[in-house]
Design an enzyme around this catalytic site. Sequence first.
Site, PDB file in Angstrom:
ATOM      1  N   GLU A 117       0.833  -1.206   0.000  1.00  0.00           N
ATOM      2  CA  GLU A 117       0.000   0.000   0.000  1.00  0.00           C
ATOM      3  C   GLU A 117       0.867   1.256   0.000  1.00  0.00           C
ATOM      4  OE1 GLU A 117      -3.938  -0.318   2.215  1.00  0.00           O
ATOM      5  OE2 GLU A 117      -2.663  -1.647   3.406  1.00  0.00           O
TER       6      GLU A 117
ATOM      7  N   ALA B 164       2.120   2.725   8.129  1.00  0.00           N
ATOM      8  CA  ALA B 164       1.542   3.767   7.282  1.00  0.00           C
ATOM      9  C   ALA B 164       2.319   5.073   7.417  1.00  0.00           C
ATOM     10  CB  ALA B 164       0.082   3.982   7.658  1.00  0.00           C
TER      11      ALA B 164
END
Length: 341
Positions: free
Chosen positions: A218, A261
């Site tokens: 991601e 993230a």
Amino acid sequence: MHSFALGIGTQNTQGDWLEVYYPAPLLAPDASLVEAAARVLDAPQGTAAVSFLPEHCQALADALRDAGHPEQAELAASLSASQRPLVATFISEDLPPQSAPEVYLKLHLLSHRLVKPHQLDLTGMFGLLRNIAWSSEGAIDIIELPARRLKARLEGRTLSVDCVDKFPKMTDYVVPNGVRIADTARVRLGAYLGEGTTVMHEGFVNFNAGTEGPGMIEGRISAGVVVGKGSDLGGGCSTMGTLSGGGNIIISVGEGCLIGANAGIGIPLGDRCTVEAGLYITAGAKVTLLDDQGQEVRTLAARELAGQDDLLLRRNSTNGRIECLTNKSAIALNEALHAHN
């Protein structure tokens, strides 16, 4: 012979190659195949990209079949229906490419998983590739785009340009087995995606980079970066590639790692490492080592941790310093999330 392929390409009005699609590239092809193709196409010895016409295809197919290579013979025969330029590319040894067809063959070898990142010499490739408008009508030389757009409009069509870049998206040329790609525009030709890789909508994989698979991507895999098996890159995270001005250290991610993230790395990671969300580790960043009891051992530059296994890198929320301790919990993949049906 290093590699060989028959391809269908696009040229501009000056006859310069813009791109080439190779349906079935070969690494270390059989000598009899290369000799048969070279004889029919009158190819010079060594590395060469030889243009040929559809009317040559049957003779080429017959020669390849007689040499005992029916699959390549069938491909050659099918090219007789082509309305685009045809090319046979012979690469005798892995040297810096000298033409766009050579560059495209090497990019195909990577995306077909015939070689891994850093196993090919791509020196000087940018100077051989033109800036291209990748459109609903294929590759268009950016200089010729206004005329092509006007022509389309006059004929009652709308020419749509998806992007302007030197590289096309991988899936217009190769779709490897066992992968999921949520947004195909975010994976460039020349990416290496191992089986079991998922690239989510915000993930990105550059050329000469990729994953061993399985893994969830991601974040950004920059040029030259390889991510090991069982590692995940969280949303918005980044890896500093070989084109980012970060020196000559090759950045990589080992097996079973997690980059959180919006985090990032400018050093290679060993196996089973975790980087806390939001933390970017550059080579010169000062890191405080902690022992198993959480006591300070010493402070060092992050580059001294390059390639080491079982690290947990985090930022102390009280004093703001970057800390490193042993990562005692290996990252376990969610099997259902990573499944490829």
